[in-house]
Design a protein around this motif. Structure first.
Motif, PDB file in Angstrom:
ATOM      1  N   LEU A  52      54.899  65.756  34.110  1.00 39.71           N
ATOM      2  CA  LEU A  52      54.970  64.306  34.284  1.00 39.71           C
ATOM      3  C   LEU A  52      55.006  63.938  35.770  1.00 39.71           C
ATOM      4  O   LEU A  52      54.303  63.037  36.228  1.00 39.71           O
ATOM      5  CB  LEU A  52      56.215  63.755  33.600  1.00 39.71           C
ATOM      6  CG  LEU A  52      56.035  63.197  32.189  1.00 39.71           C
ATOM      7  CD1 LEU A  52      57.368  62.702  31.653  1.00 39.71           C
ATOM      8  CD2 LEU A  52      55.009  62.076  32.207  1.00 39.71           C
ATOM      9  N   MET A  53      55.836  64.701  36.503  1.00 38.80           N
ATOM     10  CA  MET A  53      55.971  64.406  37.926  1.00 38.80           C
ATOM     11  C   MET A  53      54.652  64.674  38.645  1.00 38.80           C
ATOM     12  O   MET A  53      54.254  63.918  39.539  1.00 38.80           O
ATOM     13  CB  MET A  53      57.099  65.244  38.542  1.00 38.80           C
ATOM     14  CG  MET A  53      58.461  64.794  38.057  1.00 38.80           C
ATOM     15  SD  MET A  53      59.749  65.904  38.585  1.00 38.80           S
ATOM     16  CE  MET A  53      59.863  65.449  40.294  1.00 38.80           C
ATOM     17  N   LEU A  54      53.975  65.746  38.254  1.00 43.66           N
ATOM     18  CA  LEU A  54      52.673  66.036  38.863  1.00 43.66           C
ATOM     19  C   LEU A  54      51.713  64.892  38.591  1.00 43.66           C
ATOM     20  O   LEU A  54      51.000  64.428  39.496  1.00 43.66           O
ATOM     21  CB  LEU A  54      52.107  67.341  38.290  1.00 43.66           C
ATOM     22  CG  LEU A  54      52.605  68.645  38.907  1.00 43.66           C
ATOM     23  CD1 LEU A  54      51.901  69.828  38.258  1.00 43.66           C
ATOM     24  CD2 LEU A  54      52.359  68.670  40.408  1.00 43.66           C
ATOM     25  N   VAL A  55      51.712  64.417  37.340  1.00 45.17           N
ATOM     26  CA  VAL A  55      50.787  63.351  36.973  1.00 45.17           C
ATOM     27  C   VAL A  55      51.120  62.075  37.755  1.00 45.17           C
ATOM     28  O   VAL A  55      50.254  61.449  38.375  1.00 45.17           O
ATOM     29  CB  VAL A  55      50.846  63.098  35.451  1.00 45.17           C
ATOM     30  CG1 VAL A  55      50.104  61.819  35.093  1.00 45.17           C
ATOM     31  CG2 VAL A  55      50.265  64.282  34.706  1.00 45.17           C
ATOM     32  N   ILE A  56      52.419  61.738  37.746  1.00 46.43           N
ATOM     33  CA  ILE A  56      52.822  60.526  38.462  1.00 46.43           C
ATOM     34  C   ILE A  56      52.413  60.623  39.936  1.00 46.43           C
ATOM     35  O   ILE A  56      51.818  59.707  40.505  1.00 46.43           O
ATOM     36  CB  ILE A  56      54.347  60.308  38.341  1.00 46.43           C
ATOM     37  CG1 ILE A  56      54.688  59.943  36.897  1.00 46.43           C
ATOM     38  CG2 ILE A  56      54.814  59.219  39.291  1.00 46.43           C
ATOM     39  CD1 ILE A  56      56.176  59.919  36.610  1.00 46.43           C
ATOM     40  N   GLY A  57      52.727  61.781  40.532  1.00 44.77           N
ATOM     41  CA  GLY A  57      52.375  61.987  41.936  1.00 44.77           C
ATOM     42  C   GLY A  57      50.876  61.883  42.156  1.00 44.77           C
ATOM     43  O   GLY A  57      50.399  61.219  43.085  1.00 44.77           O
ATOM     44  N   GLY A  58      50.130  62.532  41.245  1.00 53.41           N
ATOM     45  CA  GLY A  58      48.670  62.545  41.390  1.00 53.41           C
ATOM     46  C   GLY A  58      48.080  61.158  41.275  1.00 53.41           C
ATOM     47  O   GLY A  58      47.127  60.805  41.988  1.00 53.41           O
ATOM     48  N   VAL A  59      48.650  60.340  40.377  1.00 51.84           N
ATOM     49  CA  VAL A  59      48.115  58.999  40.182  1.00 51.84           C
ATOM     50  C   VAL A  59      48.488  58.093  41.365  1.00 51.84           C
ATOM     51  O   VAL A  59      47.681  57.324  41.865  1.00 51.84           O
ATOM     52  CB  VAL A  59      48.646  58.410  38.854  1.00 51.84           C
ATOM     53  CG1 VAL A  59      48.313  56.927  38.757  1.00 51.84           C
ATOM     54  CG2 VAL A  59      48.053  59.164  37.678  1.00 51.84           C
ATOM     55  N   ARG A  60      49.725  58.223  41.814  1.00 41.73           N
ATOM     56  CA  ARG A  60      50.221  57.300  42.833  1.00 41.73           C
ATOM     57  C   ARG A  60      49.705  57.594  44.243  1.00 41.73           C
ATOM     58  O   ARG A  60      49.472  56.684  45.017  1.00 41.73           O
ATOM     59  CB  ARG A  60      51.751  57.317  42.852  1.00 41.73           C
ATOM     60  CG  ARG A  60      52.375  56.426  41.804  1.00 41.73           C
ATOM     61  CD  ARG A  60      53.885  56.463  41.936  1.00 41.73           C
ATOM     62  NE  ARG A  60      54.338  55.732  43.104  1.00 41.73           N
ATOM     63  CZ  ARG A  60      54.721  54.454  43.068  1.00 41.73           C
ATOM     64  NH1 ARG A  60      54.670  53.800  41.935  1.00 41.73           N
ATOM     65  NH2 ARG A  60      55.144  53.844  44.153  1.00 41.73           N
ATOM     66  N   TYR A  61      49.612  58.896  44.561  1.00 46.16           N
ATOM     67  CA  TYR A  61      49.303  59.217  45.952  1.00 46.16           C
ATOM     68  C   TYR A  61      48.018  60.011  46.048  1.00 46.16           C
ATOM     69  O   TYR A  61      47.764  60.899  45.240  1.00 46.16           O
ATOM     70  CB  TYR A  61      50.437  60.016  46.602  1.00 46.16           C
ATOM     71  CG  TYR A  61      51.802  59.543  46.194  1.00 46.16           C
ATOM     72  CD1 TYR A  61      52.267  58.287  46.598  1.00 46.16           C
ATOM     73  CD2 TYR A  61      52.613  60.322  45.383  1.00 46.16           C
ATOM     74  CE1 TYR A  61      53.507  57.842  46.198  1.00 46.16           C
ATOM     75  CE2 TYR A  61      53.852  59.876  44.978  1.00 46.16           C
ATOM     76  CZ  TYR A  61      54.298  58.632  45.389  1.00 46.16           C
ATOM     77  OH  TYR A  61      55.517  58.184  44.980  1.00 46.16           O
ATOM     78  N   GLU A  62      47.270  59.730  47.088  1.00 50.30           N
ATOM     79  CA  GLU A  62      46.101  60.544  47.396  1.00 50.30           C
ATOM     80  C   GLU A  62      46.564  61.911  47.876  1.00 50.30           C
ATOM     81  O   GLU A  62      47.648  62.047  48.442  1.00 50.30           O
ATOM     82  CB  GLU A  62      45.300  59.876  48.532  1.00 50.30           C
ATOM     83  CG  GLU A  62      44.083  59.098  48.041  1.00 50.30           C
ATOM     84  CD  GLU A  62      43.411  58.421  49.219  1.00 50.30           C
ATOM     85  OE1 GLU A  62      42.715  59.144  49.952  1.00 50.30           O
ATOM     86  OE2 GLU A  62      43.627  57.204  49.384  1.00 50.30           O
ATOM     87  N   ASN A  63      45.764  62.903  47.680  1.00 44.85           N
ATOM     88  CA  ASN A  63      46.033  64.243  48.193  1.00 44.85           C
ATOM     89  C   ASN A  63      47.285  64.881  47.637  1.00 44.85           C
ATOM     90  O   ASN A  63      47.740  65.901  48.121  1.00 44.85           O
ATOM     91  CB  ASN A  63      46.187  64.242  49.724  1.00 44.85           C
ATOM     92  CG  ASN A  63      44.900  63.828  50.379  1.00 44.85           C
ATOM     93  OD1 ASN A  63      43.828  64.065  49.823  1.00 44.85           O
ATOM     94  ND2 ASN A  63      45.007  63.195  51.531  1.00 44.85           N
TER      95      ASN A  63
END
Lengths: 526, 340, 331
Positions: free
Chosen positions: C34-45
C-alpha cells in the motif's frame, strides 16, 4: 515388608493374572514424600502389555504422584521400579519417553504454534543436508496420523485443530518412539462423545498391538467401556487391583471414597436434619435451568435460609462448576437466578458479593490465599473490596473484626500480622472462611473446605458450618467425603458427569451406600 | 544488630552512604549547607532538587509495578508535558502572568492524564501485556511532543512557571517541596486508604483477588492514569528548569532510571508487595550517583556503567538461585571445617 | 469409528483454512505494498531503483538487528541492549583500527563483544531468573558505559582495508548494492535456514509457544533460551560493524533508541511479542515499512521528521490490537 501390615495392604499377587505373563512395568513398595506429606505410601502397581489399566482415586489419592514417580518427575523415598525386567529410574518425562514410556496429559502438552508434523516428529526428525527434511517429516507424520484414523494436513498448525485431534496427535508422538507404555492422564476431560469414541477406538487398536495403556479418567462409564483392569488408590495408599469386569460400579465408588471413619471426623456433631420448612417459605436463591456448556448441564436448585445443602459427587462431576455458577465466578450461558424472588444476573464475583453471596474455592492456593499479605489483610480483603478503595475500613474496626475471627475460628498462630503463606493449610482455610464470614453473607458456598487439612481443623470447620446454619445462613457444602456431607446436610444434591442427577432430603434411610449407588449409576435402585 | 542487617533497605542504604562517603573523602566540605539570601544551598539541597522529577516518575512506576505491570512511556510523557506547557506559554499574550503559567500546568497535566488513560485502557480493558501496550506511547510520544513544539526547542521566559524548578519556598527549592510533598500525599493516600492493600492483592494473586470481589480492572486503569499524571508533573519541573522544551532529550531514559530505582528499593518486578520508602532510597542513590561521579572527576558518561553494575548486583542478590548456591557453598565450607 | 473419524476430519479441514500463522505477515506485506502504491502515485521517481536500493543500503544494520531480535522475541523474550551493543561494536572497531590492529583481528573481536554480552544476559535470564527486560536493561547500561570508556568522542575510521570493503558495491543501471546489504541479506538467509530447518530453530518457536510443553517434549529449552540472546548480541555487534561502514566512524552515542526501532520492526513484521509466532522475513518487511515511512516523509517535504515516530506508533497500536484479537479468537 508385606508382612508388616498384611491386612491393610492387599498384595497384587492375589489378583488374577491377565493374559500376558510378565508385566512391562512393575512398581513395588513405592513411597513418595513431600515436606510434611506422604503422597504415596508403599504402593504396588503393575502394567501388562496389551491391557488398558485404569488408575482410580479421588483428589489427593496419589494418581498423578504415581505417574510422576514412574516418569521420574518425582523422586522416590522408597520402593523400586522395574521396566521390562530391569530395575530403572528415569530422570524426567523425556528420559522415560526414550525408554518407551510416553505420557499424554489432559492439557495437551504440545506446542500449538508448531505444525502437526513437527509436534509428532520433533526430536526424531528426519534430516537432509544437515537440516530438517520437511517433506519426509510430513510423510512420516502422515503414516502415524493414519494409524490414529486421522486424515489431516500434517503441515497445518496444531492449534487450528480441536482438542480431540490434538490429543490423538499427542498419542501419535508417543508412537514415534515405539512406545511400549502409554500413559493417558485424563485425556477425555474436554472431549465430546464422538471424540471419546474415536479415542477409544485408537486405544483398543494400540492394545491389540501390545501396548500397555495406563488410563486416568473421572468418568465411570468410560472406565467400564474401555478398561481391562482397575487399580484404586486412596489417600496415597493402594486399595485394590481388580479386573474391571469383576468389579461392580457401586463397589468401585465405595472403594474410592469410603474410609472416612468416625475417628477422622472426630468430635463433629451430626446436625439434626431441619424440621420441615413451613409451606410458604420463600427460597433465598432459586436457580432455574442454570447451565454452562462443557461445565454443568442445566439444573434447578432452590436454597433456603438456615439450610445446609450438601453436594456429593466424584471429582470432575461438575460439583465445583455448579458452585462457580452460583457465585458468578463463571458466567452461565443459560438459565436464570432469582434472589428473594427477583431475577438477578450474576456475571462477576463482585455482583454476587453485593448480594451477600460468598464462595471459597477448592483451589485454596491458586484462588483463595493472597500469600504475601498478612492474615489481617486477607481477612478484611472481601469486606474492603466491597467497600471500594476510597472507603478504608477504620483501623480499630478492622482489628476488632480480625481479632474476633482469629479467636472465634482459632487461627494459629494468632498473629494478625503473620504472612498468610506461612500458615498451615488448615489455618489458611480458617482465614479464608473468616474473609467470607466478615462480609456477613446470607449464602455461603464452601467448595471442599476440609480438603488437605488436619482432623482437628476439619472438625472445627464442620462445627462452624452447623452453627452458621443455626443462625440462619444458607450453606452449600461440597465435599468428596460422603460422611461429612451426610453429617451436615439438610438436603443432598448428587452430581454425576456434569449433571445434577438427584436431590434428596436427608432422612434416616439416606446413607453412604445409597449415595454411592447414585454416584455410580446415576439412579437409585429401589 | 542482625535485624538491622536483615532489613530490606540495609544494602541500599549502605550503597547510599558509600556514595556520599566517596564524595566527602574527595571534598570534605561537600555535605555542608550554607544559607544565602534566606535560601539553603549545598550538595544535599542539590540532591533533593535534582531528584524531584525522578522521584515523581518512580512513585507512579512503583504502583504500576505492584500490579504486575510496567510503564515504558513515562519518558515520552515527560517530554509531552514540557512541550505542551511551554508551547502554551509561548503562544499566550501574557507569557509572564501567573494565570498563563497555571493554565499551562493544567493543560499539560490534563493531556498527560488522558495519555495515562490510554495506557490504562490498553492494559486493563484490552488485556494487552503492559510492556507492549506502553511501548506504543513510548515510541509515538516523542513524535507527539515534537509535533506540539513544531520540532523547535521552544524557549520561553515566564517567571511564575520557572518558579517550579528554581524557586524557593521557606528556604527550600520549590521543585523538591512539590516532589516530596506529592510523595507524602501519595504515600498517605496509598497506605491510609485501602488502595495499597488492594493493589498488592491484585499483584500477588489476581484470580484470588477477583473472586474476593476486588475491581482489579479499575485499579489497574487508575495506576496507569496516576503514573502518567505524576510523569507529567515531572515533565513540568524539567521544562521549568531549562525553560526550553526539548522534545528529544527531556526525560530521556527516565523510564529506565525509574525502574532501576524501584528495583533497588526492593519492590519485585513480578508485582505484589511494594515499598515506597525503598523507592525513595533508590531515587536518592541514582541522583547521588551522578553527583559522586562528577565529584570524583569521572566522565559523567560512564555513569551508565555504574548503573549496569548496580542492576546486575541487585537482581542477582534477589535471585533465589544464587542465594541457594551461596547457602550451599557456606554449608559445604562449614562441613569441610567440621570434618577437618 | 468411521463416523467419528469423519466428523473430526471434517472439523479439521474446515479449520485449516483459518490457519492464522500467516495472517500478521500478510498484513505487513499489504501495508508495505500500500505504501509503495501510495508513494508511487503521489510522487515522481518514488518507485525508482535508486529509492529502493537506498531503502536497503540505509537500513542494512537495522535488518541485522531486527533479525537477531526476531529470535529473542520468538522465545517470548526481549532485548533492550541491541542499540548500545551496536554502538559498542562500532566504537571497538574504530578504536582498534585507529590503534593499528589488523582488520582481520578487529572484526572478530568486535563481533565477540556482542556475543559475550548476549551470553551474560542469557545466563542471567535462564539461570538466575532475572526478567529479560531487566537483564537486557543491564546489558544496555553496560555496553553504553563501555563505549565511553573506549572512546568518549567520535573516532573516524581511516583503515584502507575497511574502507575498501565499505566502498565495494555492485550496480546495474541505477540499482545498487553494497557490501553491508550483501552481509545483511546473508544474515537473513542464515537466520531463515536456522529457524526453519534446524531443531534449534524449531525449539525457538516451541519455547515461545509454551516453555513447559517444549520441556515435556524433550527439547533443550535452557540452551535455546541462552543461545537466542547470544545470537541477538552477535547480530547487534555485526550491525555495529555495518553501521561503522555506513558512517565511517565509531561513536558512543550512535544507536540510542535503536532497540525500539528493531522491536517495532519485528512487531510490525508480524511476530507476536508473546512469542511463538512470526517470521524473520516478516521482520525484514517490517524494517522496509519503517524505511518507507521515512522515505515518504522525505518525499512529502512539508511533513516533518517527527511524523515518522507517530506513524510507527500508530502502526504498532494497530498491529498489537490485531494480534490481541487474533490470540483471543484462538483461545
Amino acid at each position: 515388608m508385606i508382612a508388616s501390615e498384611p491386612q491393610q495392604r492387599p498384595s497384587t499377587a492375589d489378583a488374577p493374572e491377565p493374559q500376558a505373563t510378565h508385566p512391562v512395568v512393575q512398581m513395588t513398595g513405592i513411597s513418595v514424600e513431600f515436606p510434611g506429606v506422604k503422597a504415596l505410601d508403599n504402593v504396588d502397581f503393575r502394567l501388562f502389555p496389551g491391557e488398558i489399566h485404569a488408575l482410580m482415586g479421588e483428589n489427593g489419592a496419589g494418581k498423578s504422584t504415581l505417574i510422576k514417580a514412574l516418569t521420574g518427575v518425582n523422586s522416590l523415598s522408597g520402593g523400586s521400579i522395574t521396566v521390562n525386567g530391569t530395575s530403572t529410574r528415569f530422570n524426567g518425562p523425556a528420559d522415560a519417553r526414550e525408554h518407551g514410556i510416553s505420557t499424554v496429559y489432559q492439557e495437551v502438552n504440545l506446542c500449538t504454534n508448531l505444525t502437526v508434523a513437527e509436534n509428532i516428529m520433533l526430536g526424531n526428525e528426519p534430516r537432509r543436508f544437515g537440516g530438517l527434511d520437511w517433506r519426509s517429516m510430513r510423510r512420516q507424520a502422515t503414516v502415524f496420523l493414519k494409524k490414529m484414523g486421522l486424515n489431516i494436513d500434517p503441515g497445518s498448525s496444531l492449534g487450528s485443530h480441536s482438542l480431540a485431534v490434538q490429543q490423538l496427535v499427542a498419542i501419535s508422538r508417543a508412537m514415534v518412539v515405539d512406545a511400549k507404555v502409554l500413559i493417558l492422564d485424563e485425556p477425555t476431560s474436554s472431549l465430546d462423545t464422538d471424540e471419546v469414541k474415536q479415542l477409544f477406538t485408537v486405544m483398543r487398536q494400540l492394545r491389540q498391538d501390545g501396548v500397555a495403556i495406563l488410563f486416568v479418567s473421572h468418568f465411570l462409564d468410560q472406565i467400564y467401556a474401555v478398561s481391562d483392569r482397575i487399580t484404586i488408590l486412596r489417600n496415597g495408599k493402594l486399595v485394590q487391583e481388580r479386573f474391571t469386569r469383576e468389579l461392580p460400579q457401586r463397589e468401585l465408588v465405595s472403594l474410592m471414597i469410603a474410609g472416612t471413619s468416625d475417628a477422622q471426623v472426630g468430635q463433629a456433631v451430626a446436625r439434626n436434619a431441619k424440621e420441615a420448612r413451613s409451606e410458604n417459605a420463600q427460597p433465598l436463591l432459586q436457580a432455574v435451568g442454570l447451565g454452562r456448556k462443557g461445565a454443568v448441564q442445566p439444573f434447578n436448585l432452590d436454597l433456603y435460609a438456615g439450610e445446609v445443602i450438601g453436594m456429593a459427587g466424584l471429582l470432575g462431576s461438575g460439583r465445583t462448576e455448579l458452585a462457580r455458577l452460583l457465585y458468578g465466578a463463571d458466567k452461565a450461558d443459560e438459565g436464570t437466578i432469582e434472589l428473594g424472588g427477583a431475577k438477578t444476573k450474576l456475571r462477576t464475583p463482585r455482583q454476587a458479593l453485593g448480594h451477600k453471596i460468598a464462595y471459597t474455592s477448592e483451589d485454596r492456593k491458586g484462588e483463595g490465599v493472597v500469600g504475601d499479605l498478612s492474615v489481617a489483610e486477607n481477612i478484611i480483603l472481601g469486606l474492603q473490596a466491597a467497600r471500594g478503595w476510597t472507603r478504608p475500613l477504620p483501623a480499630t474496626k478492622a482489628s476488632q473484626i480480625v481479632d474476633a475471627y482469629i479467636k472465634a475460628l482459632g487461627v494459629r498462630p494468632a498473629n494478625p500480622n503473620a504472612l498468610l503463606k506461612n500458615l498451615s493449610g488448615g489455618n489458611q482455610q480458617k482465614v479464608l472462611l473468616a474473609r467470607w464470614l466478615a462480609t456477613a453473607p446470607k449464602l455461603l458456598i464452601l467448595d471442599e473446605p476440609t480438603r488437605g487439612i488436619d482432623i482437628g481443623a476439619k472438625t472445627e470447620i464442620m462445627n462452624l458450618v452447623s452453627e452458621l446454619a443455626e443462625q440462619g445462613m444458607s450453606v452449600v457444602f461440597i465435599s468428596a467425603e460422603l460422611e461429612e456431607v451426610l453429617r451436615l446436610s439438610d438436603r443432598i444434591v448428587v452430581m454425576r458427569d456434569h449433571t445434577k442427577v438427584a436431590e434428596l432430603p436427608r432422612t434416616d434411610d439416606v446413607d453412604v451406600p445409597r449415595l454411592i449407588e447414585i454416584i455410580a449409576t446415576g439412579e437409585e435402585t429401589k | 544488630m542482625t535485624l538491622i542487617y536483615k532489613h530490606r533497605l540495609f544494602w541500599p542504604l549502605v550503597a547510599l552512604a558509600a556514595l556520599l562517603l566517596a564524595c566527602t573523602i574527595k571534598r570534605p566540605d561537600i555535605l555542608g549547607i550554607t544559607v544565602l539570601d534566606g535560601h539553603l544551598f549545598g550538595a544535599p539541597i542539590d540532591i533533593l532538587r535534582n531528584s524531584a522529577p525522578l522521584l515523581l516518575v518512580s512513585l507512579g512506576m512503583t504502583l504500576v509495578i505492584a500490579t504486575r505491570g510496567i510503564d515504558l512511556s513515562v519518558g515520552a510523557t515527560v517530554a509531552i508535558a514540557g512541550a505542551v506547557a511551554l508551547t502554551f506559554i509561548a503562544s499566550s499574550d501574557h507569557p509572564a502572568s501567573v494565570g498563563t503559567a497555571l493554565g499551562a500546568i493544567i493543560v499539560a497535566l490534563g493531556l498527560c492524564f488522558i495519555l495515562g488513560c490510554f495506557n490504562g485502557m490498553l492494559v486493563a480493558n484490552f488485556g494487552i501485556q503492559p510492556i507492549i501496550a506502553t511501548l506504543i506511547l513510548m515510541t509515538a510520544g516523542r513524535g507527539v511532543a515534537m509535533l506540539i513544539t513544531n520540532g523547535q526547542i521552544t524557549t520561553v521566559a515566564s517567571a511564575p512557571f520557572s518558579t517550579l524548578a528554581s524557586g524557593f519556598l521557606l528556604g527550600l527549592p520549590v521543585a523538591a517541596i512539590i516532589a516530596y510533598g506529592v510523595y507524602l500525599v501519595v504515600a498517605l493516600l496509598v497506605r491510609r486508604t485501602a488502595l495499597g492493600m488492594l493493589l498488592e492483592a491484585v499483584g500477588i494473586n489476581p484470580e484470588a483477588s477477583r473472586l474476593a470481589g476486588v475491581k482489579s480492572k479499575t485499579l489497574v486503569f487508575t495506576v496507569y492514569a496516576l503514573c502518567a499524571l505524576l510523569s507529567g508533573l515531572a515533565g513540568l519541573i524539567f521544562a521549568a528548569n531549562t525553560m526550553a522544551a526539548d522534545a528529544n532529550n527531556a526525560g530521556l531514559f527516565i523510564e529506565l532510571d525509574a525502574i532501576l530505582a524501584v528495583v533497588i528499593g526492593g519492590t519485585s518486578l513480578a508485582g505484589g508487595k511494594f515499598n515506597l520508602s525503598g523507592t525513595l532510597v533508590g531515587v536518592l542513590i541514582i541522583t547521588t550517583l551522578s553527583l559522586t561521579v562528577t565529584v570524583l572527576g569521572i566522565s559523567p558518561l560512564v555513569t551508565s556503567l555504574f548503573k549496569a553494575i548496580v542492576v546486575i548486583a541487585v537482581t542477582l542478590m534477589m535471585s533465589t538461585r544464587l542465594r541457594t548456591m551461596l547457602a550451599g557453598l557456606r554449608e559445604r565450607r562449614r562441613f569441610q571445617e567440621a570434618s577437618a | 469409528m468411521s463416523t467419528a473419524t469423519a466428523t473430526i476430519a471434517k472439523s479439521a479441514s474446515r479449520k485449516l483454512s483459518l490457519d492464522r500463522r500467516y495472517l500478521p505477515v500478510l498484513g505487513t506485506i499489504i501495508v508495505f505494498l500500500l505504501m509503495l502504491v501510495i508513494g508511487g502515485v503521489r510522487y515522481e521517481n518514488f518507485l525508482s531503483p535508486a529509492v529502493i536500493s537506498n531503502l536497503f543500503i540505509n537500513n542494512a544494520h537495522l535488518i541485522v538487528l531486527a533479525t537477531g531480535m526476531t529470535f529473542v522475541i520468538l522465545t517470548g523474550g526481549i532485548d533492550l541492549s541491541v542499540g548500545a551493543v551496536l554502538a559498542l561494536s562500532s566504537v571497538i572497531t574504530a578504536t582498534l583500527l585507529q590503534a593499528g590492529v589488523p582488520l582481520i583481528l578487529v572484526l572478530p573481536i568486535a563481533l565477540l563483544a556482542g556475543s559475550i554480552i548476549g551470553l551474560g544476559m542469557g545466563v542471567m535470564i535462564q539461570y538466575f531468573d532475572v526478567q529479560p527486560f531487566v537483564a537486557t536493561l543491564a546489558g544496555m547500561f553496560l555496553a553504553r558505559g563501555l563505549c565511553f570508556i573506549f572512546a568518549p568522542e567520535s573516532v573516524p575510521i581511516r583503515d584502507e582495508g575497511f574502507i575498501a570493503i565499505t566502498n565495494w558495491g555492485l550496480s546495474t543501471g541505477r540499482w545498487r548494492i553494497t557490501a553491508a546489504v550483501v552481509i545483511a541479506l546473508i544474515v537473513v538467509a542464515c537466520a531463515w535456514w536456522i529457524l526453519h530447518r534446524t531443531r534449534f530453530g524449531r525449539t525457538v518457536y516451541a519455547v515461545g509457544g509454551g516453555e513447559s510443553s517444549a520441556t515435556l517434549m524433550g527439547l533443550r529449552v535452557a540452551r535455546t533460551k541462552v543461545t537466542v540472546y547470544v545470537i541477538s548480541g552477535t547480530c547487534a555487534s555485526l550491525g555495529g560493524i555495518l553501521f561503522a561502514m555506513f558512517s565511517r566512524s565509531g561513536y558512543a552515542l550512535t544507536g540510542v533508541g535503536m532497540e525500539l526501532d528493531a522491536i517495532a520492526a519485528v512487531v510490525i513484521g508480524g511476530t507476536l511479542l508473546v512469542g511463538g509466532m512470526g517470521f524473520v522475513l516478516g521482520s525484514v518487511v517490517g524494517v522496509m515499512v519503517l524505511g518507507l515511512i521515512q522515505t515518504i516523509i522525505t518525499f512529502e517535504g512539508t511533513l516533518s521528521s517527527w511524523w515518522t515516530k507517530i506513524v510507527i506508533g500508530v502502526l504498532l497500536l494497530i498491529f498489537v490490537i490485531l494480534q490481541r484479537i487474533l490470540s483471543l479468537r484462538r483461545t
